[in-house]
Every structure is written in C-alpha cells, then in structure tokens.
Design a protein around this motif. Structure first.
Motif, short mmCIF file in Angstrom:
data_model
loop_
_atom_site.label_atom_id
_atom_site.label_comp_id
_atom_site.label_asym_id
_atom_site.label_seq_id
_atom_site.Cartn_x
_atom_site.Cartn_y
_atom_site.Cartn_z
N ASP A 216 2.79 36.39 97.70
CA ASP A 216 1.99 35.20 97.96
C ASP A 216 0.99 35.40 99.09
O ASP A 216 0.55 34.45 99.73
N ALA A 475 -6.02 37.54 90.08
CA ALA A 475 -5.03 36.45 90.05
C ALA A 475 -3.65 36.89 89.61
O ALA A 475 -2.86 36.07 89.14
N LEU A 478 -0.45 34.81 90.47
CA LEU A 478 -0.89 33.58 91.13
C LEU A 478 -0.31 32.33 90.46
O LEU A 478 -0.02 31.33 91.12
N GLY A 507 -3.41 28.97 95.34
CA GLY A 507 -4.31 29.11 94.21
C GLY A 507 -5.62 28.38 94.43
O GLY A 507 -6.71 28.91 94.15
#
Length: 648
Positions: A216, A475, A478, A507
């Motif tokens: 993350d 991404a 994500l 995001g």
C-alpha cells in the motif's frame, strides 16, 4: 603479454585478481570477465569487457580476422559453430567474482546459456580455465541451465567444484529493480510498524528504505529494499510503472545508520552496471518547498461508457470492451476468444527483425518440433490451447453507476470528490460497504451466475477498472479482488467490496496525482469460477534485470498461490526460460526448500513460449512490448488468471 593489458585481452597468461579487476565489466552487481578458449591453438583469452561487448565479435576481429559485418551476415551458422557443434574450435565462458558467505571470495565459471556442451566438454572447459586462473583464487563451475544441472549432477565435488545459480543469487547483496536517479528525503524504517507510524507523513519527494516496501505504499521518489524481493511484487511493478529508482541493497539500513542519512536529503542512483546503490547527501532541493502540483504526471484514460449494458459472459467480450467492462474483463474475454478462434498475430514476435537476423522463425520451428513444410500457425495455436481461462461473467460500469445512484448519500459523497478540496474518500468507501445492493441489481447478478456458472461451487470476484494497466499508472494491487467465495450472499458482498475499492484514500490520491478525474475512473467486476491450484505465479515476457535480453521470459513460481508472488511477503522461485534456443534456469529458490520437479519445469518452459504468442497477439505497442501474465496450475492444467502490459 605484460600485465598492463594494453591489448583487448589477456592472452595465454595466468589471470590474477588484479588482472580480473582491470578487465571486468559489471552487471546486476557482479563483476565479470568473458573467456574464450581456442582449442585448435590451446590458447585462452580473457577479454577486456570495456573494449569487446560480445565473445563472437572478439573472435571475429582478433582470432578469425574477419569483420563484424561478415560475422553478422552468417550469424546463425557461426552461432551453431560456437554453441552446438560437438567438434567446435572455441569454448565460450564467463567468469564472475563473488564474495560468498559460505565459500568466501570465489570465481564462478559458466557457459553462455544457449551452449549445448556435452558433460565431457563442460569438464574440459573447467579444467582448461582452472590452469590459467591464479591458484590462490577459488574457481567453481556454475551450471548455466537446467540441462547442465542434470548433466553435472553425477560429477563429484572433488573432481569439479560446483555452485548453483540460486546459491549465487541468495548471496548477492545488490539488484537493480528499476534503474534511475532521484533527489529526495531519505526515510528509513526498521519495521512495518515504524513505517505506518511515520512522522511526518510520507510525501511524494520521499525515498523510502526498509526491509520490503509494503503493497500500500504511496507514490514516492524512490524505494530501497534492504531485503530480497521479486521484481514482480505489486510494489515493484508499481515502481516500474512510475519509473522511480528501486533496488535491493542488502544491509542498506545499516549503511544509512552509519552515515547518518535517515531524514537527510540525498541523490539516489540505481545503476545495473554499478556494484550497489549510491546515496549522496545534498542540499534540500528548492522544488519541494512548494506544494505538490496537481499531478505528478498526466495519464491518458479512455473515457468510460456508463450507459446501460448487459452483464456479459467473459467469452463474449473482446479487448475493445475496456471502456464498458474494464481492463481485466476485456483481456480475459480476448484470451477466451483467442483460445477458440486463434489469431493471425501469434507469430509476430518471431517474425520481427532481431538485427542482424531478419526473423527468428527457424528457432520457433525448432521449439515447436516442426519442419519448414509444417503449419507453424496451427502448431502455435495447438500449444496455446494447452492453457485455459476459467469461465465467468463481467459486470459493466453501468451496474456500478446503478449502485451509486441507489443511495442519495453515496451520490453526494462522490460529488464531494469532484472539486477541491476533495471530500473524505475513506468515508465514501465505508458508506459503499454498508449500502445494500439494490434488489434488482442483485437478481441480475445471480441470474447471470446461474446461467453461465451454474456448476461452479467456488468463485473469485475480481476488480476490473479502466483506471489500471495504463502507461504511467499500472495500479497493481490497488483495487480489491476476493477469492474463495462459496455462497451467493458472499458473491454479492464481494462485488460490493470491489466497487468500494475504487474509493480508497490511496486509490483516489494516486489517480489524482496521475491526473485521472473522478468521473474518468470506473469499476467493473469479473465473477469467475475459481481455478484449482497446486502452484501459481507470474511471468513477464522480458528479463527485468537485463531488458535488452530479448531471448528470455522471467517466471516467478509459488507452490501455494499467485498471492505469494504478488504480495511481496515471501520470496518465490525465480526462473528464466530462453524462448529462442530453448532451455531454462532457476536463478533463485526464494523460500522454497528445493527446485521444482523436472516435469513442472518443462511445463513452465512451454508456458514461457505461450507468453511470447500472447505478447505478439496483444501487441500493446509493438511486438516487443512485454506482457505480465498471472497463472495457476494443477498437475494436469495451467489456467491464466489475467494479462496486462508490463512496464520496462
């Protein structure tokens, strides 16, 4: 020749450590010297890496007395004489210098990976080179391929000392995951808990150093992994897509502490030709004194189509359906179509020119085991059909819009993200997780599952956004996907979790930094039968460590699941497979106690070749643009989970 080494090689003399260091080049943290043994004259040549890039060019100019152009004109014939002919004139090898925890300072000797030396020839090469290497230096033969490992398995250690590639890799302190440079504030964290307590919070200009950067992680200016990891974890795929410098440097945290660099402004360099990362203290750059501009980069997103669209069987979708169903769904639909209907683009990668070769079709015929009169397209499609894609359904963006419009509070929260200052996306996500899926929407989803997945008992529910797998915005990891779903209520809940994952604070922030507007990012959902698996992994149709190496496909393998590869928690088995001359090698065992069985390695070698066909079919840019493929396998089949472009 004197020790000054004024010529392009040290010829017929004993190689000392001093000679090695003056002749050597550097790749992936290892210094190396190329070796040519001329069997006709009984002469050894240790080549100056700065003067001669390739064994063959050195042989042409300095032994055979021909030009490089003359060699290139007959390159396939010369390669056969160098690597295949059992009565060849030359042995070609590479010496690498290592500082190994168990063996100390040592040189490893290996052949070029495409070399088909017999066992006797390998032993002859080792013994010849051993005579010309300083006796004070330890020399070990390193099998270059799985084939050579099998050949040398019965050779006693006291006859020819050996070392496996994975032993070398496990002791290598440096690996350039993403070359590049950056100026930023260095932030070092000894554990994940310290990272999450970061004070002040992380900014875009920070360079993070820790054992392994978590999935993350926000967009940063650079990453230093102080522990080993794979280039194919979500974090490292993101770093590659962002184009930020990223490396493994074992012991980096101790180095940072010793030099007092934590919190300092530094110039960070990741160079594959260097022995390690470079961190140089600098003054605070004036560019960080002002707030972060609206975007770090501008990413192009195809406008989403949220008009009413049906829930579709994956098999009915094509790659052009990205704007209504999202990237994953469209690519899976294209894969299913390809397995059924074939493609006139499968051979594109092999038909492209690789200077000085006009094409590689002769090599492909060899890999497929067919002659010039055979239907190569048919043979390629036959191999491709050895893999499967599990059936499923795709929920369009329109269904997500219906869900949002079912709740006035959800609609107001989305409106709050459209204009600065942006609203609280975490509140929006929590609200989405609590909002019931409208009954009409629920019935349509379950009806589609009954119609297309009636026999399935276990499902995977995947995100499929249009705001992913884009140039500059990969991404990876994500958005949410949910595995192991077994009930209809759990399917609906998983769909809602996927929709809500579009609005995580991370995001929203990352899309904002990429210039992606709130209304340009939409979420589709894929519901598939979950494929059984005894192992899983990821392959990319390139070599991340050496991007100009056009031959090799790189695979990560876990004997548990794909997640073990992409979440970065553990270390997978890492392998390279040559998709020109064939063969493969294991470069790291990761957390595994032993390598895969020979049968599994053969299956993955065929999967690597399939990867080339898929790369050519999808051709996101050119046939040389690599793809990233997630897969799972049982003893009797391999299933493809997803396919996307891979940033290099």
């Amino acid at each position: 020749m004197d020790s000054g080494i004024s010529a392009p090689a040290l010829v017929g003399a004993i190689l000392t450590l001093d000679h090695f260091e003056r002749l050597s080049g550097m790749v992936s943290g290892h210094s190396f010297v190329k070796v040519v043994v001329d069997r006709w004259t009984g002469t050894i040549h240790f080549i100056d890496s700065a003067r001669e890039q390739f064994h063959a060019y050195y042989i042409a100019k300095h032994i055979l007395g021909i030009t490089v152009a003359e060699l290139d004109a007959e390159i396939d014939e010369y390669n056969r004489s160098f690597y295949v002919d059992p009565d060849r004139r030359f042995y070609l090898g590479v010496l690498c210098l290592h500082r190994h925890a168990r063996h100390g300072l040592l040189l490893s000797l290996e052949t070029v990976e495409v070399d088909l030396m017999s066992t006797a020839m390998l032993l002859d090469l080792y013994r010849f080179v051993r005579r010309y290497v300083d006796p004070a230096l330890s020399l070990r033969l390193k099998p270059a391929t799985h084939r050579q490992e099998e050949q040398l398995a019965a050779v006693p250690e006291d006859e020819v000392p050996q070392i496996a590639a994975h032993e070398i890799f496990s002791a290598t302190p440096y690996f350039a995951l993403q070359p590049g440079t950056a100026a930023g504030r260095l932030r070092a964290f000894r554990d994940v808990a310290a990272y999450y307590r970061a004070d002040p919070p992380l900014e875009w200009y920070d360079i993070v150093a820790m054992e392994r950067a978590p999935d993350d992680i926000p967009r940063l200016s650079g990453i230093v992994n102080a522990g080993r990891t794979t280039p194919l974890s979500h974090t490292n795929v993101l770093a590659a897509g962002w184009g930020i410098p990223n490396a493994v440097q074992v012991g980096a945290l101790d180095l940072i502490d010793a030099e007092g660099l934590d919190g300092a402004w530094v110039w960070y360099e990741v160079d594959p030709a260097a022995a390690g990362i470079r961190l140089t203290r600098i003054a605070r750059p004036p560019t960080v004194d002002s707030p972060l501009p609206g975007t770090v980069c501008r990413v192009t997103v195809e406008p989403p189509d949220t008009a009413v669209a049906p829930i579709a069987a994956l098999a009915d979708l094509r790659v052009t359906d990205v704007c209504r169903y999202g990237t994953k769904a469209a690519h899976l639909g294209e894969l299913l179509h390809l397995l059924t209907a074939g493609s006139d683009r499968l051979l594109g990668w092999y038909q492209a020119t690789r200077d000085p070769r006009p094409h590689l079709m002769g090599y492909l015929r060899g890999l497929l085991g067919v002659d010039e009169s055979a239907d190569v397209d048919g043979a390629a499609l036959g191999l491709l059909r050895e893999v499967t894609v599990m059936p499923g359904v795709a929920l369009p963006f329109a269904l997500h819009r219906e869900f949002l419009e079912s709740s006035p509070e959800l609609g107001r929260s989305v409106d709050g993200l459209r204009a600065p200052p942006a609203g609280d996306s975490s509140r929006l996500r929590e609200l989405a997780l609590r909002t019931p899926v409208p009954e009409a929407v629920r019935r349509r989803i379950l009806a589609a599952i009954r119609a297309h997945l009636g026999a399935a008992t276990r499902f995977v529910v995947r995100s499929s956004s249009n705001a992913e797998d884009l140039a500059g915005f990969p991404a990876a990891g994500l958005y949410t996907s949910v595995t192991g779903v077994t009930t209809t209520d759990a399917v609906i809940d998983a769909v809602r979790r996927v929709w809500a994952s579009l609005y995580t604070p991370r995001g929203v922030r990352l899309r904002h930094q990429a210039g992606i507007a709130v209304d340009d990012a939409r979420m589709g959902v894929v519901v598939q039968e979950q494929a059984p698996a005894t192992m899983g992994g990821v392959l990319v149709t390139t070599n991340p460590a050496v991007p100009h190496d056009f031959r090799n496909v790189y695979l990560n393998v876990s004997t548990s699941s794909v997640e073990h590869v992409v979440n970065g928690v553990g270390e997978p088995i890492q392998m390279l497979f040559n998709t020109v001359e064939g063969g493969g090698r294991t470069i790291s065992l990761g957390d595994a106690a032993h390598d895969l069985a020979e049968g599994d390695r053969r299956r993955l070698e065929r999967l690597a070749l399939i990867g080339r066909f898929l790369q050519a079919h999808f051709a996101f840019d050119t046939v040389n643009a690599p793809v990233d493929i997630e897969w799972v396998a049982t003893p009797d089949r391999i299933s493809l989970v997803q396919l996307r472009p891979y940033a290099v």
